[in-house]
Write a protein that holds these residues in place. Sequence first.
Motif, PDB file in Angstrom:
ATOM      1  N   PHE A  48       0.844  -1.194   0.000  1.00  0.00           N
ATOM      2  CA  PHE A  48       0.000   0.000   0.000  1.00  0.00           C
ATOM      3  C   PHE A  48       0.879   1.243   0.000  1.00  0.00           C
ATOM      4  N   MET A  49       0.390   2.310  -0.607  1.00  0.00           N
ATOM      5  CA  MET A  49       1.071   3.599  -0.574  1.00  0.00           C
ATOM      6  C   MET A  49       0.350   4.459   0.461  1.00  0.00           C
ATOM      7  N   SER A  64      -4.235  12.429   9.633  1.00  0.00           N
ATOM      8  CA  SER A  64      -4.872  12.335   8.324  1.00  0.00           C
ATOM      9  C   SER A  64      -3.881  11.735   7.327  1.00  0.00           C
ATOM     10  N   ALA A  65      -4.364  10.782   6.524  1.00  0.00           N
ATOM     11  CA  ALA A  65      -3.523  10.158   5.494  1.00  0.00           C
ATOM     12  C   ALA A  65      -4.402   9.631   4.367  1.00  0.00           C
ATOM     13  N   HIS A  66      -3.816   9.513   3.192  1.00  0.00           N
ATOM     14  CA  HIS A  66      -4.469   8.869   2.047  1.00  0.00           C
ATOM     15  C   HIS A  66      -3.763   7.539   1.827  1.00  0.00           C
ATOM     16  N   ILE A  67      -4.560   6.486   1.716  1.00  0.00           N
ATOM     17  CA  ILE A  67      -4.009   5.139   1.542  1.00  0.00           C
ATOM     18  C   ILE A  67      -4.542   4.573   0.226  1.00  0.00           C
ATOM     19  N   SER A  68      -3.628   4.046  -0.596  1.00  0.00           N
ATOM     20  CA  SER A  68      -4.036   3.416  -1.857  1.00  0.00           C
ATOM     21  C   SER A  68      -3.115   2.221  -2.098  1.00  0.00           C
ATOM     22  N   ALA A  99      -1.973   4.687  10.167  1.00  0.00           N
ATOM     23  CA  ALA A  99      -2.182   4.218   8.794  1.00  0.00           C
ATOM     24  C   ALA A  99      -1.687   2.785   8.632  1.00  0.00           C
ATOM     25  N   ARG A 100      -0.527   2.477   9.204  1.00  0.00           N
ATOM     26  CA  ARG A 100      -0.020   1.100   9.154  1.00  0.00           C
ATOM     27  C   ARG A 100      -0.970   0.144   9.867  1.00  0.00           C
ATOM     28  N   GLN A 101      -1.506   0.584  10.998  1.00  0.00           N
ATOM     29  CA  GLN A 101      -2.452  -0.239  11.743  1.00  0.00           C
ATOM     30  C   GLN A 101      -3.698  -0.518  10.898  1.00  0.00           C
ATOM     31  N   ALA A 102      -4.205   0.496  10.192  1.00  0.00           N
ATOM     32  CA  ALA A 102      -5.381   0.319   9.336  1.00  0.00           C
ATOM     33  C   ALA A 102      -5.083  -0.678   8.213  1.00  0.00           C
ATOM     34  N   VAL A 103      -3.908  -0.567   7.620  1.00  0.00           N
ATOM     35  CA  VAL A 103      -3.512  -1.507   6.561  1.00  0.00           C
ATOM     36  C   VAL A 103      -3.422  -2.922   7.115  1.00  0.00           C
ATOM     37  N   ARG A 109     -10.025  -4.261   2.494  1.00  0.00           N
ATOM     38  CA  ARG A 109     -11.343  -3.840   2.984  1.00  0.00           C
ATOM     39  C   ARG A 109     -11.418  -2.339   3.234  1.00  0.00           C
ATOM     40  N   LEU A 110     -10.274  -1.661   3.259  1.00  0.00           N
ATOM     41  CA  LEU A 110     -10.266  -0.192   3.369  1.00  0.00           C
ATOM     42  C   LEU A 110     -11.067   0.437   2.217  1.00  0.00           C
ATOM     43  N   PHE A 111     -11.083  -0.229   1.078  1.00  0.00           N
ATOM     44  CA  PHE A 111     -11.703   0.306  -0.131  1.00  0.00           C
ATOM     45  C   PHE A 111     -13.112  -0.227  -0.364  1.00  0.00           C
ATOM     46  N   SER A 112     -13.602  -1.065   0.522  1.00  0.00           N
ATOM     47  CA  SER A 112     -14.924  -1.669   0.371  1.00  0.00           C
ATOM     48  C   SER A 112     -16.011  -0.615   0.565  1.00  0.00           C
ATOM     49  N   THR A 113     -16.998  -0.668  -0.324  1.00  0.00           N
ATOM     50  CA  THR A 113     -18.149   0.237  -0.182  1.00  0.00           C
ATOM     51  C   THR A 113     -19.251  -0.416   0.628  1.00  0.00           C
TER      52      THR A 113
END
Length: 115
Positions: A48-49, A64-68, A99-103, A109-113
Motif C-alpha cells: 500500500f502507498m 490524516s492520510a491517504h491510503i491506496s 495508517a499502518r495499523q489500518a492496513v 477492505r479499506l476500499f470496500s463500499t
Amino acid sequence: MHRYVETGTLSSVDSGGNLMFDWLKSLFVAQPQSTAASVQAEEEYNGFMIKIAPMPVGGQYRISAHISRVGAEEPSHHLIRADLLPDLDTAVEHTRLKARQAVDQLGDRLFSTDQ
C-alpha cells in the motif's frame, strides 16, 4: 479628522488606523484557518502507498492520510482520526502508525463500499 465606523456589532471612532480597535476586533472575529493538509511523507507499506498529511486545526494537527494500493491512485481511502497532536513531527509519526495499523487490520477492505 475622525469618522464613525461600524463593523457588525462593534463600532469605533477611526482616525485612519486604530490599532487598539483592530486588536480588539481580532479577539472576537473568527479568522479563516487553512484546513489544507499538505503531504509530509510518503511510504510504501505491505503493498500500500501511504501519503501522510496531518491537517492543521487551531494550532494543532489532526491525524490524516491517504491510503491506496501501490501503483494505483484509485481506489483510495482517506484516513482521518479525531486525535489532535501539538506539533507536526508528532502528528506525522502518529499518522504513520495509525495508517499502518489500518492496513494491517483491514487491508483491501479499506476500499470496500459495503459496510
